[in-house]
Design a protein around this motif. Structure first.
Motif, PDB file in Angstrom:
ATOM      1  N   THR A   1     -49.534 -15.573   5.091  1.00 39.85           N
ATOM      2  CA  THR A   1     -49.897 -16.699   3.881  1.00 39.85           C
ATOM      3  C   THR A   1     -51.207 -17.617   4.412  1.00 39.85           C
ATOM      4  O   THR A   1     -51.863 -17.548   3.492  1.00 39.85           O
ATOM      5  CB  THR A   1     -48.568 -17.439   3.848  1.00 39.85           C
TER       6      THR A   1
ATOM      7  N   GLU B   1     -42.321 -13.986   1.116  1.00 40.41           N
ATOM      8  CA  GLU B   1     -41.363 -14.727   1.975  1.00 40.41           C
ATOM      9  C   GLU B   1     -40.158 -13.910   2.387  1.00 40.41           C
ATOM     10  O   GLU B   1     -39.404 -14.048   3.281  1.00 40.41           O
ATOM     11  CB  GLU B   1     -41.310 -16.080   1.868  1.00 40.41           C
TER      12      GLU B   1
ATOM     13  N   GLN C   1     -45.926 -16.291   7.546  1.00 34.85           N
ATOM     14  CA  GLN C   1     -46.827 -17.597   7.583  1.00 34.85           C
ATOM     15  C   GLN C   1     -48.383 -17.427   8.039  1.00 34.85           C
ATOM     16  O   GLN C   1     -49.142 -17.933   7.511  1.00 34.85           O
ATOM     17  CB  GLN C   1     -46.165 -18.595   8.596  1.00 34.85           C
TER      18      GLN C   1
ATOM     19  N   SER D   1     -39.819 -12.060   5.672  1.00 40.01           N
ATOM     20  CA  SER D   1     -39.794 -12.861   6.948  1.00 40.01           C
ATOM     21  C   SER D   1     -38.643 -12.435   7.889  1.00 40.01           C
ATOM     22  O   SER D   1     -37.618 -12.676   7.231  1.00 40.01           O
ATOM     23  CB  SER D   1     -39.803 -14.401   6.604  1.00 40.01           C
TER      24      SER D   1
ATOM     25  N   ARG E   1     -36.127 -15.366   7.771  1.00 39.52           N
ATOM     26  CA  ARG E   1     -35.696 -15.958   6.371  1.00 39.52           C
ATOM     27  C   ARG E   1     -34.025 -15.686   6.319  1.00 39.52           C
ATOM     28  O   ARG E   1     -33.487 -15.011   6.660  1.00 39.52           O
ATOM     29  CB  ARG E   1     -36.150 -14.812   4.988  1.00 39.52           C
TER      30      ARG E   1
END
Length: 470
Positions: A281, A21, A278, A24, A27
């Motif tokens: 993921t 993450e 995401q 990202s 983030r």
């Protein structure tokens, strides 16, 4: 030692989720609940994969070697995360949700109920004997054989078993099921040194806690109100069928709920935030779900279709659908995929990778489906809430959640129609077991859809507490 056995894979997976993450673009700070929730399932997959890999290389089961690999992976993941977060700026802040007024007391009440549910299921896990049939006859049975023999003894069909004199070969009806869940159950007793049913299946209860954390964290990343997050968690943990799988763990459906279910939650979150991490993921977890249970292949296909529906225009989607109809009618709809097998439709048979074939045999099981969804005590009022929210969202929904939600519901409905209305598998809808367990695998995503619908119907200002978001 047991606490170490349960927590080490969890820590390993969480560290690698934090690293993932960190890429990202959205983030800000570490989303600790999401990292813990998704990290649990990733970590236990890494643990079971390490057991298999080390046995393949060295020919023995060794808790010490698996521990060393997990510690090494944890150290490497921490180092990479440390560097990615600019040498020490890896910050984790934990604060209580900012809830005021009567909402605060309602949230505390729901949190109390969540704790009661988890405490009761923990007591059942330790106090009751191993009971679920598939656990007793497949998943945990294999783990016990492997532990007692101190090797990964092969399991074959009954016919092949009868034709061999090798005492190290075994048979069970589900001999071709993936090994990951059995390896997960093998891990704690490897460190404990003695076989114990309750210790072997206890990670199933921890999986329930991880589902709670992951669902909470994904909603938090979208700045949803804290009360909505807690209400969603309570709804998840209060579903009777999930409680049964937590209190009597050992089935693989709970674990597939962590991979496929949370994979779809990540894809739905991506549909709102457009966070590419995401998306990655979600596809990663759906891909790993293929190695958990055979149905994982089905959910991976559905996940890929969901992504395609979000990125392509309506015109292109309609053109693809028309091409598929033409291919089916002309008999050219069967494709052979490398390493996966055949996919498509030909001569009244659906071909699905790793799932085999589904023979077209239409039957009316509508009454059984309605009974399972709306009359069965397995789901409480979940499908009443979902149906009402979907209807209201179609009529009055706001925001950008309508199309992703309807895409997901359409694909899920297509799966149910194909498996239960168009094939002999429809008989499983009448006895409830297989039908409900299939939907259990997507329960976190169904709860997330309900929360998305609520936000679309009753938009609320962003949660003022943003230091943990995303």
């Amino acid at each position: 030692m047991l606490i170490f056995a349960y927590l080490l894979p969890w820590i390993t997976g969480t560290i690698w989720l934090v690293w993932l993450e960190s890429f990202s673009a959205q983030r800000q700070q570490v989303n600790l609940p999401r990292a813990l929730g998704y990290g649990f399932f990733l970590g236990y997959f890494l643990c079971s994969a390490s057991i298999w890999f080390l046995y393949t290389v060295f020919g023995q089961l060794s808790a010490a070697m698996v521990t060393a690999v997990l510690l090494l992976l944890s150290a490497l993941g921490f180092f990479l995360s440390w560097r990615k977060y600019h040498h020490g700026q890896l910050a984790i802040h934990v604060k209580a949700p900012d809830i005021k007024g009567w909402d605060k007391w309602l949230a505390l009440f729901l949190l109390t109920l969540i704790i009661v549910h988890l405490a009761a299921t923990a007591y059942d896990t330790y106090s009751r004997p191993l009971l679920p049939w598939d656990a007793w006859g497949t998943w945990t049975y294999r783990a016990k054989i492997w532990f007692l023999n101190q090797d990964l003894s092969p399991f074959v069909s009954a016919e092949n078993w009868l034709n061999t004199a090798n005492p190290g070969i075994y048979t069970i009806p589900a001999h071709n099921y993936p090994a990951i869940v059995s390896l997960i159950q093998l891990w704690p007793v490897m460190l404990h040194g003695q076989w114990n049913d309750a210790l072997a299946i206890f990670p199933g209860l921890l999986a329930g806690i991880a589902l709670v954390l992951a669902l909470y964290g994904q909603g938090k990343s979208l700045d949803w109100p804290a009360l909505l997050l807690i209400a969603g968690v309570y709804l998840l943990i209060s579903i009777p069928l999930l409680d049964a799988h937590l209190a009597l763990p050992g089935y693989a459906d709970l674990w597939l709920g962590g991979f496929a279910g949370l994979g779809f939650v990540a894809l739905l979150q991506w549909s709102q935030s457009r966070d590419k991490i995401q998306l990655l993921t979600g596809l990663l977890f759906l891909g790993l779900g293929v190695l958990i249970k055979r149905e994982g292949s089905l959910w991976l296909i559905v996940g890929l279709l969901f992504v395609i529906m979000q990125v392509l225009s309506w015109k292109l989607l309609l053109a693809m659908a028309a091409s598929a109809v033409v291919a089916i009618l002309s008999g050219y709809s069967l494709v052979d995929l490398p390493w996966l097998g055949q996919i498509g439709y030909a001569d009244g048979i659906f071909y699905l990778p790793r799932l085999g074939t589904i023979i077209l045999q239409p039957r009316d099981v509508s009454l059984a489906v309605i009974t399972n969804l709306f009359s069965s005590s397995s789901w409480n009022l979940l499908y009443f809430f979902l149906s009402a929210s979907l209807l209201l969202v179609l009529m009055h929904g706001k925001g950008n959640a309508r199309y992703p939600v309807m895409s997901f519901v359409f694909l899920l409905s297509a799966v149910i129609a194909t498996v239960f209305f168009l094939s002999a598998e429809g008989e499983w809808a009448k006895n409830s077991t297989a039908f409900n367990r299939l939907l259990l695998q997507l329960l976190p995503a169904l709860i997330f859809v309900l929360q998305l619908n609520w936000q679309a119907l009753f938009p609320q200002p962003a949660n003022p507490q943003t230091d943990e978001k995303r």
